[in-house]
Write an enzyme that holds these catalytic residues in place. Structure first.
Site, short mmCIF file in Angstrom:
data_model
loop_
_atom_site.label_atom_id
_atom_site.label_comp_id
_atom_site.label_asym_id
_atom_site.label_seq_id
_atom_site.Cartn_x
_atom_site.Cartn_y
_atom_site.Cartn_z
N ARG A 47 0.83 -1.22 0.00
CA ARG A 47 0.00 0.00 0.00
C ARG A 47 0.87 1.27 0.00
O ARG A 47 0.52 2.26 -0.64
CB ARG A 47 -0.89 0.02 1.25
CG ARG A 47 -1.78 -1.21 1.41
CD ARG A 47 -3.11 -1.01 0.70
NE ARG A 47 -4.03 -2.10 0.96
CZ ARG A 47 -4.85 -2.14 1.99
NH1 ARG A 47 -4.87 -1.17 2.88
NH2 ARG A 47 -5.68 -3.16 2.16
N ASP A 151 -16.95 7.70 8.13
CA ASP A 151 -15.77 6.85 8.00
C ASP A 151 -14.58 7.73 8.36
O ASP A 151 -14.67 8.96 8.32
CB ASP A 151 -15.63 6.34 6.55
CG ASP A 151 -14.74 5.11 6.45
OD1 ASP A 151 -15.27 3.99 6.31
OD2 ASP A 151 -13.50 5.26 6.52
C1 LIG Z 1 -13.86 -3.28 5.38
S1 LIG Z 1 -14.62 -1.71 5.41
C2 LIG Z 1 -16.26 -2.14 5.93
C3 LIG Z 1 -17.30 -1.31 5.22
C4 LIG Z 1 -18.74 -1.63 5.59
N1 LIG Z 1 -19.02 -1.34 6.96
C5 LIG Z 1 -19.10 -3.05 5.28
O1 LIG Z 1 -19.32 -3.85 6.18
O2 LIG Z 1 -19.17 -3.40 4.09
C6 LIG Z 1 -13.91 -0.99 6.88
C7 LIG Z 1 -14.03 0.53 6.93
O3 LIG Z 1 -13.69 0.96 8.26
C8 LIG Z 1 -13.03 2.22 8.15
N2 LIG Z 1 -12.27 2.48 9.38
C9 LIG Z 1 -11.10 1.94 9.79
N3 LIG Z 1 -10.72 2.48 10.96
C10 LIG Z 1 -11.67 3.38 11.31
C11 LIG Z 1 -11.84 4.26 12.41
N4 LIG Z 1 -10.95 4.33 13.39
N5 LIG Z 1 -12.94 5.05 12.44
C12 LIG Z 1 -13.86 4.99 11.44
N6 LIG Z 1 -13.75 4.19 10.37
C13 LIG Z 1 -12.67 3.39 10.30
C14 LIG Z 1 -12.16 2.05 6.91
O4 LIG Z 1 -11.78 3.30 6.38
C15 LIG Z 1 -13.07 1.24 5.99
O5 LIG Z 1 -13.78 2.08 5.10
#
Ligand SMILES: C[S@@+](CC[C@H](N)C(=O)[O-])C[C@H]1O[C@@H](n2cnc3c(N)ncnc32)[C@H](O)[C@@H]1O
Length: 287
Positions: A47, A151
């Protein structure tokens, strides 16, 4: 600086010390836990090499020097590079079947509803919620539904709020839903779809870090989606986040986690209902 050719991931070494600096910063900024192992090492290298190339840095150390004293936007770019944003429409569909039933029952007794989608990635999840709301409720009921999507990653939030998706990104939707909720933009060539204004306007996007010390919202939520993000956190962070999410719920409000995440959630404010669905037990005053 080397501008002559692109350096490959294998040509630049990532030392254990520098790995630890990157992983430590990601933990501090986003709560994302990246213990040293070959999978995470490949992830970080893979990445961050793109960021290195963009700035034409020759080593991870050079990037680290730039990053550690960098502005907020430099840190945001680092977070965007290391978050995993995989998502899809109607992912883990049993939650949306549950949501449709819940919406009907809720509006038999109450007249407004607040939903928070707290790790909304590129928008497929909050737009799925909006589609369920649209398909289940009447126009006057829909007017009293608020959907907040957040997010930590500004890049995915931007994509989500613009609402453009490729053919691959709209899997999970029926043909009827695509026709009803999306405009197909280029009739020739690679199809591109855009969420129609009326659906886009049902969702409000905003940046929010689940690591924030306090979750300050004007009013609590009836449903919080926090799916497929806790898997990136360690046990301590999961416990703290779940506590703050539970405090953001109305009495009897619901918390939905990813299907694989609900294993060891123990919180005295929450009772487990069905697959990865929890309900707030007591009102805030009683705690
Ligand atoms: C794998 S995706 C899941 C998306 C959706 N909730 C789903 O289940 O399809 C995880 C998301 O969590 C976000 N994320 C990671 N750490 C975070 C944080 N500390 N606060 C808010 N969002 C976060 C990432 O940017 C990413 O978009």
């Amino acid at each position: 600086m080397n501008t002559a050719r692109k350096l490959s991931q294998d040509e630049i070494e990532l030392s254990k010390e520098t790995y630890a600096l990157f992983a430590g910063l990601m933990y501090q900024l986003a709560g994302v836990n990246l213990p040293l192992n070959s999978k995470n090492e490949a992830l970080i290298k893979n990445r961050l090499i793109r960021v290195l190339r963009a700035y034409q840095f020759e080593s991870y150390e050079e990037y680290w020097k730039y990053l550690k004293n960098g502005s907020d936007s430099v840190k945001q770019e680092f977070i965007s590079a290391l978050t995993t944003n995989m998502t899809s429409f109607f992912r883990e569909n049993s939650h949306f079947e549950w949501l449709r039933k819940y919406l009907k029952a809720h509006f038999e007794k109450l007249y407004s509803l607040r939903i928070w989608c707290s790790a909304s990635s590129t928008g497929q999840e909050p737009y799925t919620i909006a589609i369920c709301v649209y398909e289940t409720l009447t126009e006057s009921q829909r007017a009293h539904v608020k959907i907040l999507a957040s997010d930590i990653d500004l890049e995915v939030l931007k994509k989500a709020s613009l609402g453009y998706y490729t053919e691959n990104e709209i899997t999970g939707l029926t043909k009827e839903q695509i026709l009803k909720f999306f405009d197909r933009l280029n009739q020739q060539g690679e199809p591109l779809y855009r969420v129609k204004d009326f659906l886009r306007n049902m969702v409000q996007f905003s940046q929010f870090n689940l690591m924030s010390e306090k979750y300050e919202f004007k009013r609590p939520f009836d449903i919080v989606f926090c799916r497929n993000v806790l898997i990136y956190f360690d046990e301590k962070t999961v416990k703290e986040v779940i506590e703050k999410l539970s405090q953001s719920l109305n009495k009897d409000g619901f918390l939905l986690l990813g299907h694989s995440e609900s294993g060891n959630i123990k919180n005295e404010n929450l009772k487990a209902l069905s697959k990865a669905i929890y309900q707030r037990k007591e009102s805030h005053e009683k705690n």
